[in-house]
Enzyme design. Structure first.
Site, PDB file in Angstrom:
ATOM      1  N   HIS A  33       0.801  -1.296  -0.112  1.00  0.00           N
ATOM      2  CA  HIS A  33       0.146   0.051  -0.143  1.00  0.00           C
ATOM      3  C   HIS A  33       0.747   1.321   0.071  1.00  0.00           C
ATOM      4  O   HIS A  33       1.980   1.089  -0.151  1.00  0.00           O
ATOM      5  CB  HIS A  33      -0.781   0.102   1.251  1.00  0.00           C
ATOM      6  CG  HIS A  33      -0.136  -0.145   2.470  1.00  0.00           C
ATOM      7  ND1 HIS A  33       0.663   0.674   3.239  1.00  0.00           N
ATOM      8  CD2 HIS A  33      -0.406  -1.356   3.408  1.00  0.00           C
ATOM      9  CE1 HIS A  33       1.044  -0.116   4.137  1.00  0.00           C
ATOM     10  NE2 HIS A  33       0.588  -1.146   4.293  1.00  0.00           N
ATOM     11  N   HIS A  36       4.024   1.232   2.080  1.00  0.00           N
ATOM     12  CA  HIS A  36       5.034   0.448   1.709  1.00  0.00           C
ATOM     13  C   HIS A  36       5.592   1.039   0.429  1.00  0.00           C
ATOM     14  O   HIS A  36       6.878   1.091   0.000  1.00  0.00           O
ATOM     15  CB  HIS A  36       4.516  -0.840   0.819  1.00  0.00           C
ATOM     16  CG  HIS A  36       4.209  -1.846   2.170  1.00  0.00           C
ATOM     17  ND1 HIS A  36       2.907  -2.054   2.206  1.00  0.00           N
ATOM     18  CD2 HIS A  36       4.793  -2.468   2.924  1.00  0.00           C
ATOM     19  CE1 HIS A  36       2.683  -3.232   3.161  1.00  0.00           C
ATOM     20  NE2 HIS A  36       3.874  -3.422   3.576  1.00  0.00           N
ATOM     21  N   ARG A 189      -3.950  -4.400   7.471  1.00  0.00           N
ATOM     22  CA  ARG A 189      -5.233  -4.661   7.891  1.00  0.00           C
ATOM     23  C   ARG A 189      -6.462  -3.920   8.198  1.00  0.00           C
ATOM     24  O   ARG A 189      -7.429  -4.118   8.614  1.00  0.00           O
ATOM     25  CB  ARG A 189      -4.643  -4.934   9.567  1.00  0.00           C
ATOM     26  CG  ARG A 189      -3.928  -6.448   9.720  1.00  0.00           C
ATOM     27  CD  ARG A 189      -3.600  -6.688  11.019  1.00  0.00           C
ATOM     28  NE  ARG A 189      -3.115  -8.102  11.266  1.00  0.00           N
ATOM     29  CZ  ARG A 189      -1.911  -8.429  11.158  1.00  0.00           C
ATOM     30  NH1 ARG A 189      -1.085  -7.238  11.296  1.00  0.00           N
ATOM     31  NH2 ARG A 189      -1.198  -9.585  11.521  1.00  0.00           N
TER      32      ARG A 189
END
Length: 295
Positions: A33, A36, A189
Protein backbone atom coordinates in the site's frame (compact mmCIF):
# COMPACT_ATOMS: atom_id res chain seq x y z
CA UNK A 1 10.47 -1.73 -15.07
CA UNK A 2 9.60 -5.41 -14.61
CA UNK A 3 11.24 -6.87 -11.49
CA UNK A 4 12.74 -10.33 -11.42
CA UNK A 5 10.48 -12.68 -9.45
CA UNK A 6 12.37 -15.24 -7.36
CA UNK A 7 10.23 -17.91 -5.68
CA UNK A 8 13.06 -20.10 -4.38
CA UNK A 9 16.35 -19.73 -2.53
CA UNK A 10 18.23 -20.83 -5.65
CA UNK A 11 16.37 -18.31 -7.78
CA UNK A 12 17.18 -15.55 -5.32
CA UNK A 13 20.85 -16.53 -5.22
CA UNK A 14 21.03 -16.44 -9.02
CA UNK A 15 19.37 -13.02 -9.14
CA UNK A 16 21.53 -11.72 -6.29
CA UNK A 17 24.76 -12.40 -8.20
CA UNK A 18 23.87 -9.82 -10.85
CA UNK A 19 22.85 -6.98 -8.55
CA UNK A 20 24.69 -3.70 -8.31
CA UNK A 21 25.69 -2.35 -4.92
CA UNK A 22 24.39 -1.24 -2.57
CA UNK A 23 21.69 -3.88 -2.35
CA UNK A 24 18.79 -2.43 -0.32
CA UNK A 25 16.23 -4.83 1.15
CA UNK A 26 12.64 -3.97 2.03
CA UNK A 27 11.08 -6.86 3.99
CA UNK A 28 7.26 -6.98 3.65
CA UNK A 29 4.34 -9.34 4.07
CA UNK A 30 2.88 -8.11 0.78
CA UNK A 31 -0.49 -6.46 0.10
CA UNK A 32 1.60 -3.38 -0.66
CA UNK A 33 0.00 0.00 0.00
CA UNK A 34 1.03 3.65 0.21
CA UNK A 35 3.09 3.06 3.32
CA UNK A 36 5.08 0.40 1.52
CA UNK A 37 5.56 2.71 -1.45
CA UNK A 38 7.27 5.18 0.88
CA UNK A 39 9.65 2.39 1.96
CA UNK A 40 10.36 1.43 -1.66
CA UNK A 41 11.04 5.03 -2.65
CA UNK A 42 13.45 5.46 0.25
CA UNK A 43 15.16 2.22 -0.71
CA UNK A 44 15.52 3.41 -4.30
CA UNK A 45 17.05 6.70 -3.11
CA UNK A 46 19.59 4.82 -1.01
CA UNK A 47 20.44 2.45 -3.88
CA UNK A 48 21.25 5.18 -6.39
CA UNK A 49 23.11 5.51 -8.64
CA UNK A 50 24.28 1.93 -9.20
CA UNK A 51 22.56 -0.20 -6.57
CA UNK A 52 19.50 -2.44 -6.48
CA UNK A 53 16.31 -2.80 -4.45
CA UNK A 54 15.11 -6.22 -3.31
CA UNK A 55 11.63 -6.62 -1.83
CA UNK A 56 10.65 -9.73 0.09
CA UNK A 57 6.97 -10.71 0.10
CA UNK A 58 6.35 -13.36 2.73
CA UNK A 59 3.53 -13.85 5.23
CA UNK A 60 5.62 -15.28 8.03
CA UNK A 61 3.77 -17.98 10.01
CA UNK A 62 6.33 -17.83 12.80
CA UNK A 63 5.06 -14.42 13.96
CA UNK A 64 1.35 -15.30 14.08
CA UNK A 65 -0.14 -16.67 17.27
CA UNK A 66 -3.13 -18.96 17.77
CA UNK A 67 -6.36 -17.27 16.68
CA UNK A 68 -4.60 -14.53 14.70
CA UNK A 69 -5.20 -13.77 11.03
CA UNK A 70 -2.55 -15.90 9.29
CA UNK A 71 -5.03 -17.61 6.96
CA UNK A 72 -6.93 -14.47 5.99
CA UNK A 73 -4.01 -12.05 5.84
CA UNK A 74 -4.26 -10.43 2.37
CA UNK A 75 -2.09 -11.98 -0.33
CA UNK A 76 -1.95 -9.99 -3.58
CA UNK A 77 1.27 -10.96 -5.36
CA UNK A 78 0.21 -9.79 -8.84
CA UNK A 79 -0.62 -6.34 -7.50
CA UNK A 80 2.57 -6.32 -5.43
CA UNK A 81 4.63 -7.01 -8.54
CA UNK A 82 2.99 -4.11 -10.36
CA UNK A 83 3.69 -1.80 -7.43
CA UNK A 84 7.31 -2.95 -7.26
CA UNK A 85 7.71 -2.36 -10.99
CA UNK A 86 6.42 1.19 -10.59
CA UNK A 87 8.86 1.85 -7.74
CA UNK A 88 12.10 0.67 -9.42
CA UNK A 89 12.44 -2.65 -7.58
CA UNK A 90 14.95 -5.01 -9.20
CA UNK A 91 14.06 -8.30 -7.48
CA UNK A 92 10.97 -9.55 -5.65
CA UNK A 93 11.64 -12.55 -3.43
CA UNK A 94 8.29 -14.27 -2.75
CA UNK A 95 9.08 -17.65 -1.19
CA UNK A 96 6.70 -20.28 0.11
CA UNK A 97 6.78 -21.27 3.77
CA UNK A 98 8.61 -24.43 2.73
CA UNK A 99 11.35 -22.36 1.10
CA UNK A 100 11.80 -20.16 4.17
CA UNK A 101 11.46 -23.02 6.64
CA UNK A 102 12.56 -26.21 4.86
CA UNK A 103 12.84 -27.92 8.24
CA UNK A 104 11.23 -27.26 11.60
CA UNK A 105 12.78 -24.05 12.91
CA UNK A 106 14.50 -25.25 16.07
CA UNK A 107 16.84 -22.24 16.49
CA UNK A 108 15.19 -18.83 16.77
CA UNK A 109 16.19 -15.30 17.78
CA UNK A 110 15.49 -14.33 21.39
CA UNK A 111 14.36 -10.67 21.37
CA UNK A 112 15.47 -10.15 24.98
CA UNK A 113 13.71 -7.95 27.55
CA UNK A 114 12.72 -5.28 25.01
CA UNK A 115 10.79 -7.92 23.11
CA UNK A 116 8.78 -9.05 26.13
CA UNK A 117 6.90 -5.77 26.72
CA UNK A 118 4.09 -3.96 24.88
CA UNK A 119 3.65 -5.84 21.57
CA UNK A 120 5.72 -8.69 22.94
CA UNK A 121 3.50 -8.99 26.00
CA UNK A 122 0.29 -8.78 23.97
CA UNK A 123 1.49 -11.20 21.29
CA UNK A 124 3.77 -13.79 22.93
CA UNK A 125 6.37 -15.08 20.49
CA UNK A 126 5.68 -12.34 17.96
CA UNK A 127 9.09 -10.73 18.04
CA UNK A 128 10.86 -14.08 18.08
CA UNK A 129 9.11 -14.79 14.78
CA UNK A 130 9.84 -11.35 13.37
CA UNK A 131 13.54 -11.30 14.25
CA UNK A 132 14.05 -14.88 13.10
CA UNK A 133 12.59 -14.25 9.65
CA UNK A 134 14.41 -10.91 9.31
CA UNK A 135 17.72 -12.57 10.16
CA UNK A 136 17.02 -15.32 7.61
CA UNK A 137 16.19 -12.71 4.96
CA UNK A 138 19.39 -10.84 5.77
CA UNK A 139 21.35 -14.06 5.31
CA UNK A 140 19.62 -14.95 2.04
CA UNK A 141 19.62 -11.50 0.42
CA UNK A 142 22.93 -10.20 1.85
CA UNK A 143 21.90 -6.53 1.69
CA UNK A 144 24.06 -3.59 2.62
CA UNK A 145 20.99 -1.69 3.89
CA UNK A 146 17.44 -2.64 4.95
CA UNK A 147 14.48 -0.27 5.21
CA UNK A 148 11.68 -0.47 7.79
CA UNK A 149 8.69 1.70 8.72
CA UNK A 150 8.50 3.73 11.91
CA UNK A 151 4.85 2.73 12.47
CA UNK A 152 6.20 -0.56 13.84
CA UNK A 153 8.47 1.31 16.23
CA UNK A 154 9.23 -1.54 18.61
CA UNK A 155 10.00 -3.86 15.72
CA UNK A 156 12.33 -1.26 14.22
CA UNK A 157 14.15 -0.81 17.53
CA UNK A 158 14.58 -4.57 17.94
CA UNK A 159 15.86 -5.03 14.39
CA UNK A 160 18.41 -2.29 15.00
CA UNK A 161 19.43 -3.91 18.26
CA UNK A 162 19.74 -7.36 16.70
CA UNK A 163 21.78 -5.97 13.82
CA UNK A 164 24.20 -4.29 16.21
CA UNK A 165 24.36 -7.01 18.85
CA UNK A 166 25.03 -9.73 16.27
CA UNK A 167 27.50 -7.63 14.25
CA UNK A 168 25.56 -8.10 11.02
CA UNK A 169 27.09 -5.05 9.35
CA UNK A 170 23.81 -3.99 7.73
CA UNK A 171 22.58 -0.40 7.82
CA UNK A 172 18.99 0.05 9.01
CA UNK A 173 17.07 2.97 7.51
CA UNK A 174 13.60 4.04 8.58
CA UNK A 175 10.66 5.89 7.05
CA UNK A 176 8.08 7.93 9.01
CA UNK A 177 4.54 6.60 9.39
CA UNK A 178 2.33 7.23 6.37
CA UNK A 179 -1.27 8.18 7.10
CA UNK A 180 -4.51 8.34 5.18
CA UNK A 181 -6.12 11.80 4.92
CA UNK A 182 -8.28 11.04 7.97
CA UNK A 183 -5.14 10.44 10.06
CA UNK A 184 -5.29 6.65 10.38
CA UNK A 185 -1.89 5.04 9.92
CA UNK A 186 -1.92 3.00 6.71
CA UNK A 187 -1.91 -0.75 7.32
CA UNK A 188 -2.78 -3.84 5.30
CA UNK A 189 -5.20 -4.75 8.10
CA UNK A 190 -7.21 -1.53 7.66
CA UNK A 191 -9.10 -3.35 4.92
CA UNK A 192 -10.76 -5.48 7.59
CA UNK A 193 -12.51 -2.42 9.10
CA UNK A 194 -16.15 -1.62 8.42
CA UNK A 195 -17.02 2.05 7.98
CA UNK A 196 -18.20 2.27 11.59
CA UNK A 197 -15.15 0.45 12.91
CA UNK A 198 -12.88 2.75 10.96
CA UNK A 199 -14.65 5.73 12.48
CA UNK A 200 -13.97 4.32 15.94
CA UNK A 201 -10.36 3.57 15.03
CA UNK A 202 -9.72 7.25 14.33
CA UNK A 203 -9.64 7.79 18.10
CA UNK A 204 -6.24 6.05 18.09
CA UNK A 205 -4.36 8.74 16.13
CA UNK A 206 -6.59 11.30 17.85
CA UNK A 207 -5.34 10.19 21.24
CA UNK A 208 -1.74 10.36 20.09
CA UNK A 209 -2.25 13.88 18.76
CA UNK A 210 -3.73 14.91 22.09
CA UNK A 211 -0.72 13.47 23.87
CA UNK A 212 1.65 15.30 21.55
CA UNK A 213 -0.14 18.58 22.19
CA UNK A 214 0.53 18.10 25.92
CA UNK A 215 4.22 17.22 25.54
CA UNK A 216 5.50 20.51 26.94
CA UNK A 217 3.77 19.71 30.25
CA UNK A 218 5.60 16.43 30.73
CA UNK A 219 4.86 12.69 30.88
CA UNK A 220 1.88 12.74 33.23
CA UNK A 221 0.06 15.32 31.10
CA UNK A 222 0.75 13.37 27.91
CA UNK A 223 -0.67 10.12 29.26
CA UNK A 224 -3.66 11.88 30.80
CA UNK A 225 -4.57 13.66 27.55
CA UNK A 226 -4.20 10.56 25.37
CA UNK A 227 -5.87 8.28 27.91
CA UNK A 228 -8.94 10.50 28.21
CA UNK A 229 -9.73 10.08 24.52
CA UNK A 230 -9.21 6.33 24.60
CA UNK A 231 -11.37 6.02 27.72
CA UNK A 232 -14.22 7.91 26.04
CA UNK A 233 -14.26 5.74 22.93
CA UNK A 234 -14.11 2.50 24.91
CA UNK A 235 -17.83 2.88 25.70
CA UNK A 236 -18.88 4.13 22.25
CA UNK A 237 -20.68 2.01 19.67
CA UNK A 238 -18.74 0.44 18.13
CA UNK A 239 -16.03 0.72 20.78
CA UNK A 240 -12.30 1.05 20.40
CA UNK A 241 -10.78 -1.18 23.07
CA UNK A 242 -7.30 -0.19 24.23
CA UNK A 243 -4.66 -2.88 24.60
CA UNK A 244 -1.96 -0.52 25.88
CA UNK A 245 -0.98 3.12 26.02
CA UNK A 246 2.65 3.76 26.91
CA UNK A 247 5.18 6.57 26.98
CA UNK A 248 8.66 5.11 26.59
CA UNK A 249 12.32 5.75 26.01
CA UNK A 250 12.82 5.26 22.24
CA UNK A 251 16.03 3.26 22.73
CA UNK A 252 15.01 0.85 25.49
CA UNK A 253 11.19 1.01 25.39
CA UNK A 254 11.19 1.28 29.18
CA UNK A 255 8.55 3.68 30.53
CA UNK A 256 9.86 7.19 31.08
CA UNK A 257 10.03 8.41 34.68
CA UNK A 258 7.87 11.13 36.15
CA UNK A 259 9.32 14.53 35.32
CA UNK A 260 11.41 13.17 32.44
CA UNK A 261 12.36 15.68 29.74
CA UNK A 262 13.72 14.71 26.33
CA UNK A 263 12.92 12.35 23.48
CA UNK A 264 10.15 9.81 23.98
CA UNK A 265 7.67 7.68 22.06
CA UNK A 266 3.96 7.61 22.77
CA UNK A 267 2.60 4.24 21.64
CA UNK A 268 -0.82 2.68 21.63
CA UNK A 269 -2.50 -0.51 20.47
CA UNK A 270 -6.26 -0.99 20.29
CA UNK A 271 -8.89 -3.19 18.72
CA UNK A 272 -11.75 -1.98 16.55
CA UNK A 273 -14.09 -4.88 15.91
CA UNK A 274 -11.84 -7.86 15.17
CA UNK A 275 -8.99 -5.68 13.89
CA UNK A 276 -5.98 -4.86 16.03
CA UNK A 277 -4.21 -1.58 15.23
CA UNK A 278 -0.99 0.01 16.47
CA UNK A 279 0.33 3.54 16.19
CA UNK A 280 2.89 5.87 17.73
CA UNK A 281 4.21 9.43 17.68
CA UNK A 282 7.66 10.75 18.68
CA UNK A 283 7.69 13.46 21.33
CA UNK A 284 10.18 15.81 22.92
CA UNK A 285 8.87 16.16 26.44
CA UNK A 286 9.13 19.50 28.18
CA UNK A 287 10.12 21.32 24.98
CA UNK A 288 8.15 23.99 23.17
CA UNK A 289 10.63 23.74 20.31
CA UNK A 290 9.96 20.04 19.92
CA UNK A 291 6.22 20.69 19.75
CA UNK A 292 6.66 23.22 16.98
CA UNK A 293 8.93 20.86 15.03
CA UNK A 294 6.34 18.05 15.13
CA UNK A 295 3.66 20.34 13.75
Amino acid sequence: MIPILARTRLGLAAARRGLGAPVVLVPTMGALHGGHRALLRRAFEISRPNGSVVVSVFVNPLQFGAGEDLDRYPRELDGDLRTCGEEHVTVVFAPSAAQMYPHEQMVTVDPGPMGQMLEGASRPGFFTGVLTVVLKLFQLVQPQVAVFGEKDAQQLALVRRMTGDLDLGIGIASVPTVRDPDGLAISSRNGYLSAAERGAALALPGALRAGREAQEAGPEAVLKAAGAILDDVATAEPPLLTDYLALVDPDTFAPVAAGYAGEALLLAAARSGPTRLIDNVPLILGSAEGHAADD
